[in-house]
Design a protein around this motif. Structure first.
Motif, PDB file in Angstrom:
ATOM      1  N   PHE A 143      -6.978   8.029  -4.756  1.00  0.00           N
ATOM      2  CA  PHE A 143      -6.018   8.935  -4.140  1.00  0.00           C
ATOM      3  C   PHE A 143      -5.292   8.248  -2.988  1.00  0.00           C
ATOM      4  N   VAL A 144      -6.024   7.446  -2.248  1.00  0.00           N
ATOM      5  CA  VAL A 144      -5.414   6.798  -1.090  1.00  0.00           C
ATOM      6  C   VAL A 144      -4.530   5.640  -1.523  1.00  0.00           C
ATOM      7  N   SER A 145      -4.979   4.862  -2.502  1.00  0.00           N
ATOM      8  CA  SER A 145      -4.226   3.645  -2.815  1.00  0.00           C
ATOM      9  C   SER A 145      -3.213   3.815  -3.933  1.00  0.00           C
ATOM     10  N   ASP A 146      -3.435   4.732  -4.844  1.00  0.00           N
ATOM     11  CA  ASP A 146      -2.590   4.791  -6.032  1.00  0.00           C
ATOM     12  C   ASP A 146      -1.541   5.888  -6.026  1.00  0.00           C
ATOM     13  N   VAL A 147      -1.621   6.818  -5.093  1.00  0.00           N
ATOM     14  CA  VAL A 147      -0.640   7.899  -5.095  1.00  0.00           C
ATOM     15  C   VAL A 147       0.584   7.426  -4.317  1.00  0.00           C
TER      16      VAL A 147
ATOM     17  N   GLY B   3       0.854  -1.184   0.000  1.00  0.00           N
ATOM     18  CA  GLY B   3       0.000   0.000   0.000  1.00  0.00           C
ATOM     19  C   GLY B   3       0.882   1.223   0.000  1.00  0.00           C
ATOM     20  N   ASN B   4       0.451   2.244  -0.738  1.00  0.00           N
ATOM     21  CA  ASN B   4       1.290   3.418  -0.890  1.00  0.00           C
ATOM     22  C   ASN B   4       1.339   4.281   0.357  1.00  0.00           C
ATOM     23  N   LEU B   5       0.454   4.006   1.317  1.00  0.00           N
ATOM     24  CA  LEU B   5       0.480   4.786   2.549  1.00  0.00           C
ATOM     25  C   LEU B   5       1.290   4.091   3.637  1.00  0.00           C
ATOM     26  N   ALA B   6       1.961   3.005   3.287  1.00  0.00           N
ATOM     27  CA  ALA B   6       2.713   2.272   4.310  1.00  0.00           C
ATOM     28  C   ALA B   6       3.869   3.099   4.842  1.00  0.00           C
ATOM     29  N   GLY B   7       4.384   4.022   4.017  1.00  0.00           N
ATOM     30  CA  GLY B   7       5.515   4.841   4.446  1.00  0.00           C
ATOM     31  C   GLY B   7       5.100   6.110   5.177  1.00  0.00           C
ATOM     32  N   VAL B   8       3.813   6.321   5.345  1.00  0.00           N
ATOM     33  CA  VAL B   8       3.324   7.535   6.016  1.00  0.00           C
ATOM     34  C   VAL B   8       3.167   7.231   7.496  1.00  0.00           C
TER      35      VAL B   8
ATOM     36  N   SER C 179     -20.488  13.708   4.627  1.00  0.00           N
ATOM     37  CA  SER C 179     -21.151  13.109   3.477  1.00  0.00           C
ATOM     38  C   SER C 179     -20.320  11.987   2.845  1.00  0.00           C
ATOM     39  N   ASP C 180     -20.595  11.723   1.580  1.00  0.00           N
ATOM     40  CA  ASP C 180     -19.927  10.621   0.885  1.00  0.00           C
ATOM     41  C   ASP C 180     -18.413  10.702   0.985  1.00  0.00           C
ATOM     42  N   GLU C 181     -17.867  11.901   0.756  1.00  0.00           N
ATOM     43  CA  GLU C 181     -16.404  12.025   0.719  1.00  0.00           C
ATOM     44  C   GLU C 181     -15.809  11.660   2.066  1.00  0.00           C
ATOM     45  N   HIS C 182     -16.448  12.075   3.149  1.00  0.00           N
ATOM     46  CA  HIS C 182     -15.903  11.817   4.483  1.00  0.00           C
ATOM     47  C   HIS C 182     -15.948  10.340   4.790  1.00  0.00           C
ATOM     48  N   MET C 183     -17.067   9.726   4.456  1.00  0.00           N
ATOM     49  CA  MET C 183     -17.183   8.293   4.739  1.00  0.00           C
ATOM     50  C   MET C 183     -16.190   7.508   3.907  1.00  0.00           C
ATOM     51  N   ALA C 184     -16.042   7.887   2.640  1.00  0.00           N
ATOM     52  CA  ALA C 184     -15.100   7.172   1.782  1.00  0.00           C
ATOM     53  C   ALA C 184     -13.675   7.363   2.276  1.00  0.00           C
ATOM     54  N   THR C 185     -13.342   8.588   2.695  1.00  0.00           N
ATOM     55  CA  THR C 185     -11.979   8.862   3.178  1.00  0.00           C
ATOM     56  C   THR C 185     -11.695   8.045   4.427  1.00  0.00           C
ATOM     57  N   ILE C 186     -12.633   8.035   5.358  1.00  0.00           N
ATOM     58  CA  ILE C 186     -12.380   7.310   6.602  1.00  0.00           C
ATOM     59  C   ILE C 186     -12.299   5.814   6.355  1.00  0.00           C
ATOM     60  N   GLU C 187     -13.142   5.306   5.463  1.00  0.00           N
ATOM     61  CA  GLU C 187     -13.064   3.870   5.156  1.00  0.00           C
ATOM     62  C   GLU C 187     -11.749   3.526   4.500  1.00  0.00           C
ATOM     63  N   ALA C 188     -11.289   4.396   3.596  1.00  0.00           N
ATOM     64  CA  ALA C 188     -10.040   4.100   2.889  1.00  0.00           C
ATOM     65  C   ALA C 188      -8.831   4.225   3.811  1.00  0.00           C
ATOM     66  N   LEU C 189      -8.909   5.154   4.779  1.00  0.00           N
ATOM     67  CA  LEU C 189      -7.748   5.385   5.648  1.00  0.00           C
ATOM     68  C   LEU C 189      -7.768   4.524   6.908  1.00  0.00           C
ATOM     69  N   ARG C 190      -8.872   3.860   7.171  1.00  0.00           N
ATOM     70  CA  ARG C 190      -9.000   3.098   8.430  1.00  0.00           C
ATOM     71  C   ARG C 190      -7.878   2.073   8.625  1.00  0.00           C
ATOM     72  N   PRO C 191      -7.506   1.314   7.578  1.00  0.00           N
ATOM     73  CA  PRO C 191      -6.425   0.330   7.803  1.00  0.00           C
ATOM     74  C   PRO C 191      -5.104   0.964   8.228  1.00  0.00           C
ATOM     75  N   TYR C 192      -4.928   2.277   7.949  1.00  0.00           N
ATOM     76  CA  TYR C 192      -3.667   2.931   8.284  1.00  0.00           C
ATOM     77  C   TYR C 192      -3.732   3.674   9.606  1.00  0.00           C
ATOM     78  N   GLN C 193      -4.855   3.560  10.316  1.00  0.00           N
ATOM     79  CA  GLN C 193      -5.025   4.134  11.656  1.00  0.00           C
ATOM     80  C   GLN C 193      -4.622   5.601  11.704  1.00  0.00           C
TER      81      GLN C 193
END
Lengths: 315, 297
Positions: free
Chosen positions: B143-147, B34-39, B164-178
């Motif tokens: 944006f979360v997985s491919d950047v 995952g591209n966020l592993a280094g963050v 709204s949608d964007e917030h829920m999608a962002t939190i779901e996508a970022l949840r594995p990265y705590q």
């Protein structure tokens, strides 16, 4: 969140994906995901009988759809005018201020509809917090500020001021549909619709639902800075794309006069010419400028409608 | 399937016969984690209402953290109104593909601050992004997985107003990265505070820790007579923080110098160290640094 509404979850789940969306195709970074999304989707069918959204009967002709919406909005005699814009202070205060002014000495009948489902501020600004919406045989009764100014907002349907409305697009669209169909506005001259910032589900939905009922136009609110103007240009392009007439642009927070030394300062400097230059470039009328007024920010504003009106007229 | 780089492990266990169960490993597990592993730390900047200055606070917080020597990335998830490219003077830049995915736009040679926004992907700057929820959710997941963010100390995520949608999608996508937590921005008026209360409820319901509340546009000092006027009322943010039991990180005053540098795309923290908002922003950044748990190398 507990919301008091006659709302059918199952029928919304059936219509989860809505088709129509306008937007750019990416020129540079391309993904195989996007073509699939663009080709997917169904149109929402409007219920021709009105009333409960459970009865879903496909409407086959545009004329039938138009007849239905005209019936629902038949009591709204005058123009309907959504107001779109940038952000909170930018948008809600001018919207409610204009509603207060328009109802003025000629006793014009105004209806104010707040379709900002996630952040309903109109009840607070109008001093109607804690009010409830009652249902009668003719539909939902709006909350009246005065006998000729009625307000409807999702804020009246929430049981606590801390309740968050965490809804996805289809559910918000369903609520907007109910607001437009089930609220018994009575005889009104103007319906003013306050929209959230951006160009999202709510904007698309309200334009689609009101298309057959003839929207007179949109008033766009901005601040003088370029950061705000670049979003407003997108908003103007959106209006042109969906063939929504633009009544004009209002520049809010345009200058601040210090209450002590009475000298003017530009808190939000118009580095690229402000709304005036943008309106000239895009051939859109500039309706006016509203300066920053500390009276807008104080809590007592919510209850002092009369004094607010006098200040607006005098300034 | 390169756009679906799920970071979590998944193993299929299949019985071909009763005697010899066969282990089948999914092919996408063998890809990058995952591209966020280094963050190291992810901070979301939220607000219940628009126009309170989320993008301003996100930008200045990122610049202040960079000023403190950290490597920072900014993810602009406001798809309808992407303002951050303009604020940092990066409009017109392009996003290129690299072997690990999309390369973010670097704002300096040292690559200490990077930015990704939908503003870079539009053909014309005035083009409106008029999308419904599913399309926005898909882009946010990309944006979360491919950047390819690379190694970052902080990723500041600027969200649109509302819940709204964007917030829920962002939190779901970022949840594995705590994510480290959420910074909630408000203005002092009761109207804004009323909506930010709903945002705090949203954070509670989604399990997102609230790092603190920042009160923006808190007072204006007249440059002619030095009189401080509360243009948007006063005290709302602090009262809300006490009521909700979350830390109050600070008040940022209305500062024309800050507005001007945002308009011109300059870096406020570097250029205007003497202005009133500078002290407030640097103190907020310092509190974030103090609240960040130390990471193992």
């Amino acid at each position: 969140m507990h919301c008091r509404s006659i709302y059918d979850r199952k029928s919304l789940k059936r219509n989860r994906r809505e088709s129509q969306s306008f937007g750019p195709r990416f020129a540079r970074a391309h993904s195989p995901l996007f073509p699939r999304l663009i080709s997917r989707g169904r149109r929402i069918r409007l219920c021709p009988q009105g009333g409960n959204v459970r009865q879903r009967v496909p409407v086959t002709t545009k004329a039938a759809k138009a007849t239905e919406w005209r019936r629902c909005l038949t009591t709204v005699q005058g123009p309907t005018a959504p107001r779109r814009a940038e952000g909170l202070h930018v948008r809600d205060a001018p919207t409610s201020g204009c509603a207060l002014l328009e109802r003025g000495p000629l006793r014009t009948r105004i209806a104010l509809l707040d379709i900002d489902i996630c952040g309903p501020s109109i009840p607070k600004i109008m001093g109607l917090e804690g009010e409830q919406v009652h249902q009668s045989g003719s539909g939902w009764s709006p909350v009246y500020v005065e006998d000729n100014l009625g307000v409807m907002s999702v804020g009246f349907l929430l049981s606590s001021p801390d309740d968050a409305v965490i809804w996805r697009g289809p559910k918000k669209n369903g609520m907007i549909k109910q607001f437009l169909r089930d609220v018994d506005w009575g005889e009104v001259d103007y319906l003013i619709v306050d929209t959230p910032p951006g160009t999202s589900d709510e904007h698309l939905s309200v334009v689609q639902y009101l298309a057959a009922a003839h929207i007179d136009g949109a008033v766009i609110i901005t601040t003088p800075q370029e950061v705000s103007l670049q979003d407003v240009r997108k908003e103007i392009n959106f209006c042109r794309k969906v063939k929504l007439p633009i009544i004009g642009v209002v520049e809010n927070m345009s200058g601040f006069i210090c209450p002590k030394c009475k000298k003017e300062s530009q808190i939000f400097p118009p580095t690229t010419g402000g709304a005036e230059l943008m309106c000239q470039d895009l051939e859109v009328p500039l309706l006016g400028r509203v300066p920053l007024d500390p009276l807008i920010g104080i809590q007592e504003f919510c209850n002092l409608h009369q004094s607010k009106e006098e200040n607006l007229i005098s300034s | 399937m390169s756009h679906r780089a799920w970071p979590s492990a998944g193993v299929l266990f299949q019985r071909r016969s009763l005697e010899k169960p066969v282990l089948i490993i999914r092919s996408n597990l063998l890809q990058k984690p995952g591209n966020l592993a280094g963050v190291r730390h992810i901070i979301l900047v939220l607000s219940g209402k628009g126009g309170v200055g989320k993008s301003t606070i996100s930008t200045e917080l990122a610049l202040a953290l960079r000023h403190a020597g950290k490597k920072v990335g900014i993810l602009d998830v406001d798809l309808c109104g992407p303002s951050i490219p303009r604020m940092l003077g990066a409009q017109g830049r392009a996003v290129h593909q690299c072997d690990r995915g999309w390369a973010p736009v670097f704002l300096d040679r040292e690559q200490s601050i990077s930015l990704m926004s939908v503003g870079f992907l539009l053909e014309k700057p005035d083009e409106a992004v008029v999308w419904r929820g599913p399309k926005k959710n898909a882009l946010i997941k990309q944006f979360v997985s491919d950047v390819a963010w690379g190694e970052l100390d902080y990723l500041v995520v600027d969200t649109p107003p509302g819940t709204s949608d964007e917030h829920m999608a962002t939190i779901e996508a970022l949840r594995p990265y705590q994510p480290l937590g959420a910074l909630v921005v408000t203005t002092p008026q009761a109207v804004s505070v009323g909506d930010v209360r709903r945002e705090l409820t949203f954070c509670r319901k989604t399990g997102l820790r609230v790092m603190g509340i920042v009160e923006n546009m808190s007072g204006f000092t007249c440059p002619h007579c030095a009189e401080c006027t509360s243009v948007f009322s006063r005290g709302g943010g602090e009262e809300l923080a006490q009521l909700a039991g979350v830390p109050f990180l600070g008040s940022v005053p209305l500062d024309p110098a800050l507005m001007r540098t945002l308009e011109e795309g300059h870096h406020f923290i570097q250029e205007s160290p003497g202005s009133p908002a500078f002290a407030a922003l640097t103190s907020i950044a310092q509190k974030i640094l103090d609240a960040t748990p130390a990471c193992l190398p």
